[in-house]
Design an enzyme around this catalytic site. Sequence first.
Site, short mmCIF file in Angstrom:
data_model
loop_
_atom_site.label_atom_id
_atom_site.label_comp_id
_atom_site.label_asym_id
_atom_site.label_seq_id
_atom_site.Cartn_x
_atom_site.Cartn_y
_atom_site.Cartn_z
N SER A 209 76.47 -17.70 -5.68
CA SER A 209 75.72 -16.80 -4.21
C SER A 209 76.73 -16.13 -3.09
O SER A 209 75.61 -15.66 -2.20
CB SER A 209 74.67 -18.21 -4.03
N HIS B 242 70.63 -17.59 -9.03
CA HIS B 242 69.68 -16.66 -7.93
C HIS B 242 70.39 -15.92 -9.60
O HIS B 242 69.73 -14.42 -8.67
CB HIS B 242 70.95 -16.31 -7.89
N LYS C 41 63.81 -19.67 -4.60
CA LYS C 41 65.19 -18.30 -4.61
C LYS C 41 63.34 -17.35 -5.10
O LYS C 41 62.66 -17.25 -4.33
CB LYS C 41 66.20 -18.23 -5.72
#
Length: 381
Positions: free
Chosen positions: A170, A198, A229
């Site tokens: 990330s 992610h 997310k």
Amino acid sequence: MSPYIISSGQAAYLTINGKKYLNLCSSHYLGLGVNPRVKKAVKAAVDKYGIGTGYRTLAGNHNLHVKLEEALARFKGTEAAVVFTGGYMTNLAAIQTILTKDDVVISDELNHASIIDAIRLAGIKNKFIYKHRDINNLRSQLSVVSGQLSQALADGSKRRALIVTDGVFSMDGDLAPLPELVKIAKKIGALIMVDDAHGEGVLGRGGRGIVDHFNLHGQVNIEVGTLSKAFSVMGGFITGKKELIDTYKTKARQLLFSNALTIPDAAAALEGVRILTESDELVKKLRENTKFLKSELKRAGFDIGQSETPITPIMLGDEDLAKKFASALFAQGIFASAIVFPMVAKGKARIRLIPSASHSKKDLENAIDKITKVGRKLLKK
Ligand SMILES: *Cc1c(COP(=O)(O)O)cnc(C)c1O
């Protein structure tokens, strides 16, 4: 705690301490947190079911949880799924439930804190932490410990080895070398787990994640995702073969001894999965925006690292410079995070920009213009 108090939704702009800022630092990649369809689904579910659920093993196993798990499994192209109340919780469950202290774990040095904590919680002594994405380093560690490892794996096969990696890292937006890791796992008889926090909603066909991106369906035992997310709510999930998922459903302490997702979270996540299953429009928009932002920043001469995802670092090195850069952008109405030690190594400070499907081209042009001006001033280019 951040000193910035937000009084708006997580959209292209945020209202912070009463003023409007362009939002370039949230992981709401697809804008689902303010999506009209998602809002409507949540309202309808709350009208019908109220808010709370309960322990799924006792009396809180709601049809929304079951539908969400079915939808996630279909979306990811796996046999089954199980949901938890957070990505952090999910990583704890994914590792602690199936490994004991005598098992072996092989882990990238930059894996997310929740994976590191999960390994600690499971009490695993045989840990091999390889250099970030470095297959040769992993191989050389394995050859040094091969005696230990084969002993660990040989005796009646009660003991297990697990290779575990973030899918997308990330801070840099770089990808795990998943195809190579799968090969090594097969060779040494280890399980393989990827944390796709992610990658979900970002990578692969229609945002199906890193396994789809590398076309490795059926070859990764444990896929972890978060709902916090791209799906913009809270929660996490594991997908995989039915037998493995059943083990988690019956044994994971994070499920047996903790309450289930609330109705609004489950309804929002379910609608989000449905939206992605039906159309790749949002994912395409995210990719267009990412491509535009990156190419313009590169053209302006910034070092934007090795990212293969929307995560776009502007490498600055010096911590003070990164903080100054972020403040200068903030003063101009752009909210972007300065990332410094201990989030990244010393001397690797940066600004991290995350575009989303919520941004228009104009939003990004405005951002690029201001970033370039701040850069010229601070970097004296
Ligand atoms: C954000 C993140 C998590 C934690 O997820 P939460 O839903 O916020 O608990 C776990 N792993 C990775 C790689 C993440 O980026």
